[in-house]
Each structure stands twice: as C-alpha cells, then as structure tokens.
Design an enzyme around this catalytic site. Sequence first.
Site, PDB file in Angstrom:
ATOM      1  NE  ARG A   1      -1.910  -1.828   3.552  1.00  0.00           N
ATOM      2  CZ  ARG A   1      -2.317  -2.084   4.798  1.00  0.00           C
ATOM      3  NH1 ARG A   1      -3.512  -1.700   5.188  1.00  0.00           N
ATOM      4  NH2 ARG A   1      -1.540  -2.718   5.648  1.00  0.00           N
TER       5      ARG A   1
ATOM      6  CE  LYS B   1       1.548  -2.630   9.070  1.00  0.00           C
ATOM      7  NZ  LYS B   1       0.287  -3.039   9.744  1.00  0.00           N
TER       8      LYS B   1
ATOM      9  CE1 TYR C   1      -4.789   1.678  10.480  1.00  0.00           C
ATOM     10  CE2 TYR C   1      -3.691   1.376   8.376  1.00  0.00           C
ATOM     11  CZ  TYR C   1      -4.848   1.513   9.120  1.00  0.00           C
ATOM     12  OH  TYR C   1      -6.069   1.483   8.497  1.00  0.00           O
TER      13      TYR C   1
ATOM     14  CD  GLU D   1      -2.637   2.351  15.776  1.00  0.00           C
ATOM     15  OE1 GLU D   1      -2.535   2.738  14.609  1.00  0.00           O
ATOM     16  OE2 GLU D   1      -1.682   2.354  16.579  1.00  0.00           O
TER      17      GLU D   1
ATOM     18  CG  ASP E   1      -5.110  -7.606  14.189  1.00  0.00           C
ATOM     19  OD1 ASP E   1      -5.981  -8.386  14.633  1.00  0.00           O
ATOM     20  OD2 ASP E   1      -5.377  -6.466  13.785  1.00  0.00           O
TER      21      ASP E   1
HETATM   22  N1  LIG Z   1      -5.560  -9.851  10.038  1.00  0.00           N
HETATM   23  C1  LIG Z   1      -5.752  -8.668   9.484  1.00  0.00           C
HETATM   24  O1  LIG Z   1      -5.113  -8.303   8.491  1.00  0.00           O
HETATM   25  C2  LIG Z   1      -6.798  -7.748  10.036  1.00  0.00           C
HETATM   26  C3  LIG Z   1      -7.303  -6.683   9.274  1.00  0.00           C
HETATM   27  C4  LIG Z   1      -8.299  -5.869   9.817  1.00  0.00           C
HETATM   28  C5  LIG Z   1      -8.780  -6.137  11.113  1.00  0.00           C
HETATM   29  N2  LIG Z   1      -8.241  -7.180  11.829  1.00  0.00           N
HETATM   30  C6  LIG Z   1      -8.700  -7.537  13.184  1.00  0.00           C
HETATM   31  O2  LIG Z   1      -9.940  -8.223  13.117  1.00  0.00           O
HETATM   32  C7  LIG Z   1     -10.540  -8.176  14.429  1.00  0.00           C
HETATM   33  C8  LIG Z   1     -12.004  -7.782  14.300  1.00  0.00           C
HETATM   34  O3  LIG Z   1     -12.084  -6.433  13.879  1.00  0.00           O
HETATM   35  P1  LIG Z   1     -13.490  -5.713  13.639  1.00  0.00           P
HETATM   36  O4  LIG Z   1     -13.179  -4.363  13.110  1.00  0.00           O
HETATM   37  O5  LIG Z   1     -14.408  -6.602  12.872  1.00  0.00           O
HETATM   38  O6  LIG Z   1     -14.026  -5.578  15.133  1.00  0.00           O
HETATM   39  P2  LIG Z   1     -15.470  -5.082  15.601  1.00  0.00           P
HETATM   40  O7  LIG Z   1     -15.289  -4.434  16.921  1.00  0.00           O
HETATM   41  O8  LIG Z   1     -16.172  -4.337  14.524  1.00  0.00           O
HETATM   42  O9  LIG Z   1     -16.265  -6.466  15.801  1.00  0.00           O
HETATM   43  C9  LIG Z   1     -15.927  -7.395  16.780  1.00  0.00           C
HETATM   44  C10 LIG Z   1     -17.197  -8.113  17.213  1.00  0.00           C
HETATM   45  O10 LIG Z   1     -16.803  -9.224  18.046  1.00  0.00           O
HETATM   46  C11 LIG Z   1     -17.873  -9.405  18.967  1.00  0.00           C
HETATM   47  N3  LIG Z   1     -17.430 -10.276  20.037  1.00  0.00           N
HETATM   48  C12 LIG Z   1     -16.687  -9.971  21.140  1.00  0.00           C
HETATM   49  N4  LIG Z   1     -16.522 -11.078  21.900  1.00  0.00           N
HETATM   50  C13 LIG Z   1     -17.164 -12.088  21.274  1.00  0.00           C
HETATM   51  C14 LIG Z   1     -17.367 -13.469  21.553  1.00  0.00           C
HETATM   52  N5  LIG Z   1     -16.874 -14.034  22.671  1.00  0.00           N
HETATM   53  N6  LIG Z   1     -18.071 -14.207  20.670  1.00  0.00           N
HETATM   54  C15 LIG Z   1     -18.572 -13.655  19.545  1.00  0.00           C
HETATM   55  N7  LIG Z   1     -18.442 -12.354  19.238  1.00  0.00           N
HETATM   56  C16 LIG Z   1     -17.753 -11.588  20.082  1.00  0.00           C
HETATM   57  C17 LIG Z   1     -18.217  -7.977  19.389  1.00  0.00           C
HETATM   58  O11 LIG Z   1     -19.489  -7.913  19.999  1.00  0.00           O
HETATM   59  C18 LIG Z   1     -18.136  -7.238  18.064  1.00  0.00           C
HETATM   60  O12 LIG Z   1     -19.404  -7.148  17.423  1.00  0.00           O
HETATM   61  C19 LIG Z   1      -9.675  -7.161  15.216  1.00  0.00           C
HETATM   62  O13 LIG Z   1      -8.752  -7.863  16.014  1.00  0.00           O
HETATM   63  C20 LIG Z   1      -8.963  -6.391  14.132  1.00  0.00           C
HETATM   64  O14 LIG Z   1      -7.770  -5.788  14.590  1.00  0.00           O
HETATM   65  C21 LIG Z   1      -7.265  -7.967  11.308  1.00  0.00           C
END
Ligand SMILES: NC(=O)c1ccc[n+]([C@@H]2O[C@H](COP(=O)([O-])OP(=O)(O)OC[C@H]3O[C@@H](n4cnc5c(N)ncnc54)[C@H](O)[C@@H]3O)[C@@H](O)[C@H]2O)c1
Length: 365
Positions: free
Chosen positions: A15, A74, A93, A117, A267
């Site tokens: 990116r 990054k 970030y 973030e 992450d």
């Molecule tokens: N790997 C990657 O490249 C990448 C990219 C973007 C985001 N992420 C990560 O993905 C994760 C999710 O991000 P998001 O923006 O969707 O978060 P978000 O806050 O929009 O959604 C998370 C959801 O999880 C629910 N939750 C919490 N505990 C729970 C449980 N025990 N059972 C079921 N649901 C539960 C919450 O109620 C919430 O609705 C984060 O850790 C974020 O950093 C990773």
Amino acid sequence: MIIGIPKEIKTQEHRVGLLPSAAYQLIKHGHQIIVERGAGIDAGYPDSDYATAGAKLIDSHNEVFRADLIVKVKEPLPSEYPLLHKGQILFTYLHLAANFKLTQVLLKSGITAIAYETVTRNHRLPLLEPMSEIAGRMSVIVGGHFLAKPHGGKGVLLGGVPGVLPGKVVVLGGGTSGVNAARMATGLGADATILEVDVERMRFLDITMSTTHTLYSSEAHLKELLPTVDLLIGAVLVPGAKAPKLISRAMLRLMKPGSVFVDIAIDQGGCAETSRPTTHDDPVYLEEGILHYCVTNMPGAYAHTATQALTNVTFPYIEALADHNLEEACRRQTGLAQGVNVLGGKLTCRAVAEAHQLPYKAFFV
Ligand SMILES: NC(=O)c1ccc[n+]([C@@H]2O[C@H](COP(=O)([O-])OP(=O)(O)OC[C@H]3O[C@@H](n4cnc5c(N)ncnc54)[C@H](O)[C@@H]3O)[C@@H](O)[C@H]2O)c1
C-alpha cells in the site's frame, strides 16, 4: 506545508499512504507534496500519476523524511528511526502498545506521532474500519481457495451447485469484519451463521442481513456447530484487550479434516489456542487436520483497493493537519486528538502509556 510520502519498506506491504488524486487536492491548497519514486507502483499508482497531480518525485527515501508531515501506512522500521525529527508530524498505523522500542524512539525524537488506529468518531475507529471490511471480504476468498483439494482443503465448493448443498461458513463476531465476511459468503451462495454476544447487534443483523443466521456465541453452541463447518472465520474483538480464545485444541478436533479456519483476529493474538501469526509468503499451516490462515496484514494483498479505502478515510484528517496547526486541526476534526499518541516527548495515549508502564500526559484541545 511539505508533505512527504515515502515508499513502504515493510515486507509484502504494497500500500501507499496517499493517492495521486488526494495529492492533487492538497497541492491546490498550496501545499508541496514530495513522493518517493516508486512509492505507489505496487498499489497501481505509477510515478507519472503523482507527477501529473503536481507532486515532486524524489529518489532518496531519507530525503522524503525531511517533510513537515509524513503520511505512511505502516509503522517506521528501525532503519527509519534516525530519520524522525523534532517539529515533524507522523501520521500512520503505529500499534505502539505492542512496540516498546518504537515508543522509546518516538518519545526521544520529539516528533508528534498520530496513530490511525486510535483516531475515534462516535465511539468507533474510523481509520481501522476499512481494513476490517477488506479483511472480512477477503477471508471468504482465501477460505474458499484453501478449501480446494489441491490447496489442502476438503474439496467443498462454498456455493454448492444445483442438487448439492452449499458449504457452511461460521463467523465468530458480527462486527465490521464479521459482517463483511458473511456478506461475501452469502453472496457466493454459502450457508452463513454469525455468532455474537451483543444481542442488540444480532437484532440489527437479523433485520439487515436476512440471508445470514445469527446465534448467541457460547462454547456449547460452537461445539454443536463445529462438526458441520467447512469454513470457520475468527472476527472477534474486545476493544483494548487480547482476542478471547473461543476455540481450544480439543474443540478444533470436532471439525472435519480439510476444513479451513481463517483467523482475522490474529493481530490481537487470535481467537483459537492453535492460532499463530503467518505471512502472505507462507499463509497457512495445519493443526489437528485443520488449515489455519493467520496473516496479520491481510489488506496488504489487495493494495490497490486498500490504498483507496485508506485514503478515503484519512484524507479529511491529512487536509486538516496540512491546513492548520495541530490544535486547530484537532478542533476541526473531532477524534483526531485521540490519535495523538506522542507529543513533545510525552505519551498522550493512555492505553499505550499503561501498556508500557510509562507516564501519561493528557492532550486536550
Ligand atoms: N488480520 C488482518 O489483516 C486484520 C485486518 C483488519 C482487522 N483485523 C482484526 O480483526 C478483528 C475484528 O475487527 P473488527 O473491526 O471486525 O471488530 P469489531 O469491533 O467491529 O467487531 C468485533 C465483534 O466481536 C464481537 N465479540 C466480542 N466477543 C465475542 C465473543 N466471545 N463471541 C462472539 N463475538 C464476540 C463484538 O461484539 C463485536 O461485534 C480485530 O482484532 C482487528 O484488529 C485484522
């Protein structure tokens, strides 16, 4: 103001911090944009697009860091640490709570460091959301790919065909990434279920996503579902905390061999006992016969889309930082102040200060 756009040097980070069209807008406001030659090429934005926009192309990475405002994707890497200097603003970030060394460097440099973030708006994190949208949509693409027999999967086509039932997708968490995963899954014709703990959220999903099932997230419900799941997607988040471990090794054994688990939440540590970070170069590994995909920077793979999505949300803040001093920019863009992690050698983000047990100084505007 001079705004610098360096080429990202992190492995497999394709990116770039600013689109040529955004550079054009800033130049119209009287700012000078300096772009490292080749910075946007991997994301599909050649040097000529920046030149047409009126930006100045520069060969030296170090030279770009002389700018007043550095816009990146990054966090700076060790070779970039000596380039950060007093009076400069860094907007990128940062994830400082997980990086003590960089925190020390930023404090010592005298720079103003603003982390994407931690910028907030209406209790949400607007500069994280587009990346979650991409990771959510991508999770079904990569999951479907690895379900194919030649890629190690059990040979299930998610959409099925006439006369054959579709594949079953279970998404843990119905937030931004979870909803986008479910949308892609149902779009392909798969059978999708979201497990959530927030009942209000499930009410909303029930009304807006009539083709997706919702189920309260509990260990008992998961154990019932796991033997039938083809693609399991981890999309949970408890803000400020490590991801809850919802899948133990023993629970994983309930799934059929060749099923796929995409842990987007990696992450934040991942939501299974067996999750460990992987890279785009080597994205999957097997545990208990289940293919695990645990790439920590999933959106980097779709750099063209991700760069547009990122600039769409960062641009108003960049514009404010370029046009005004920090205090005025923060007054005009609510939530930008929450993004200020380091200012004048002090930590101004409470979560980062607590993570490293360092003093915290509030930044108010
Ligand atoms: N790997 C990657 O490249 C990448 C990219 C973007 C985001 N992420 C990560 O993905 C994760 C999710 O991000 P998001 O923006 O969707 O978060 P978000 O806050 O929009 O959604 C998370 C959801 O999880 C629910 N939750 C919490 N505990 C729970 C449980 N025990 N059972 C079921 N649901 C539960 C919450 O109620 C919430 O609705 C984060 O850790 C974020 O950093 C990773």
